[in-house]
Enzyme design. Sequence first.
Site, PDB file in Angstrom:
ATOM      1  N   CYS A 131      63.387 -53.951  73.370  1.00  0.00           N
ATOM      2  CA  CYS A 131      62.289 -54.920  73.302  1.00  0.00           C
ATOM      3  C   CYS A 131      61.167 -54.408  72.406  1.00  0.00           C
ATOM      4  O   CYS A 131      60.322 -53.626  72.844  1.00  0.00           O
ATOM      5  CB  CYS A 131      61.754 -55.192  74.712  1.00  0.00           C
ATOM      6  SG  CYS A 131      60.390 -56.362  74.720  1.00  0.00           S
ATOM      7  N   CYS A 134      57.693 -55.304  73.606  1.00  0.00           N
ATOM      8  CA  CYS A 134      57.165 -54.468  74.697  1.00  0.00           C
ATOM      9  C   CYS A 134      56.786 -53.069  74.195  1.00  0.00           C
ATOM     10  O   CYS A 134      55.766 -52.521  74.596  1.00  0.00           O
ATOM     11  CB  CYS A 134      58.198 -54.295  75.802  1.00  0.00           C
ATOM     12  SG  CYS A 134      59.179 -55.737  76.161  1.00  0.00           S
ATOM     13  N   ASP A 135      57.622 -52.484  73.350  1.00  0.00           N
ATOM     14  CA  ASP A 135      57.502 -51.044  73.049  1.00  0.00           C
ATOM     15  C   ASP A 135      57.059 -50.710  71.624  1.00  0.00           C
ATOM     16  O   ASP A 135      56.813 -49.544  71.325  1.00  0.00           O
ATOM     17  CB  ASP A 135      58.865 -50.362  73.297  1.00  0.00           C
ATOM     18  CG  ASP A 135      59.327 -50.530  74.734  1.00  0.00           C
ATOM     19  OD1 ASP A 135      58.457 -50.655  75.613  1.00  0.00           O
ATOM     20  OD2 ASP A 135      60.548 -50.550  74.972  1.00  0.00           O
TER      21      ASP A 135
END
Length: 303
Positions: A131, A134-135
């Site tokens: 992701c 997200c990261d």
Amino acid sequence: MYDLIIIGGGPAGLSAGMYAGRASLKTLVIDKGLMGGQMQNTLEVENYPGIPQITGPELSEQMYQHMLAFGAEFKQAEIASVALTSDIKVVHLANKETLQSKAIIIASGAQPRYLGVPGEKEFAGRGVSYCATCDGAFFRGKNVVVVGGGDSAVEEGLFLTRYAESVTIIHRRESLRAQPILQERAFAHEKITFIWNTTVTEILGEQKVTAVSLQDVTSNTSKQLRADGIFIYVGFTPNTSYLKDSGLLDKGGYVVTNQNMQTEQRGVFAAGDVRATNLRQIVTAASDGAVAAMASYHYLDSL
Ligand code: FAD
Ligand code: NAP
């Protein structure tokens, strides 16, 4: 007893819930996570008609509120198993609770597939990610690799250029599967390079990822590439383990339906990425959800 239970609160389930609520069906949407499904992991959506640009979480919230406004209910819980063969459908939740409905829409979507190489599990969350939204921010100024050649790999590779110093997309063939518009943007981007006809055979590191081992599938030669992170986008697996003995799945585990989203089982419909279909998008999931809800309505009306 509900008229309709919808399994999954991604765009397919939320759209189905909105249509079913508007048709005055007593409707419950169940999701084990946040409503919105995969949209929650998409930073920018720019191909939903009428909304040129919106973040995935914003679109999720709007669909959710729209559904609630028409009276459908939402419950956060995981479905462990279902009994679908009788006229009354039974849904068993992981918390041991049991719910019943007269019709069911399966809209449990799909989840990222693992690469299945040494180092992948060991370095999950320590340089291995599925992701970018997200990261990605953890890789500011770093060198990252992206595995895959589909829309996700290319789109997320482009997204990672916001943070990373370099993005290397590693693909097992010599042409991409991704949409032409994404390909053009990636080919033109100064931070993105491609390694073709190559697979990742191992993810290396100590505390965190430091390199990947690569194999050229045409020459059969191997090499290592230094990398601070690896983002894996090699496709999806349908979320249908709770349906494994239902007889509703194809060889890949996707639910088979007709064009009205009706499965082989009376009163059981499916919508979105979980369905055996050619295009898996937010707009097609929402469209499937609408068709499935109205087909459920006509089925319930005929009882
Ligand atoms: P999902 O979104 O997968 O939702 C399924 C829901 O079911 C999930 O919330 C899950 O928690 C729930 N669920 C699963 N199993 C259970 C269970 N046992 N019990 C309870 N709940 C369960 N599409 C576009 O159109 N435009 C884009 O820009 C775009 N970008 C994308 C970027 C990425 C990184 C990814 C991964 C996908 C992208 N897509 C995009 C594709 C799009 O997100 C999907 O096609 C769409 O979300 C599918 O919707 P769905 O409702 O069928 O399934
Ligand atoms: P995908 O289309 O299935 O592509 C997976 C990619 O990974 C393919 O290029 C495949 O190679 C490669 N691959 C598969 N297994 C591999 C392995 N073991 N090792 C190395 N490479 C492997 O999956 P996706 O890109 O995640 O897209 C999923 C769905 O979401 C699609 O329907 C897509 O259109 C949609 N989506 C849409 C958008 C958008 O509209 N902007 C964005 C993201 C996703 P091959 O090409 O050789 O098969």
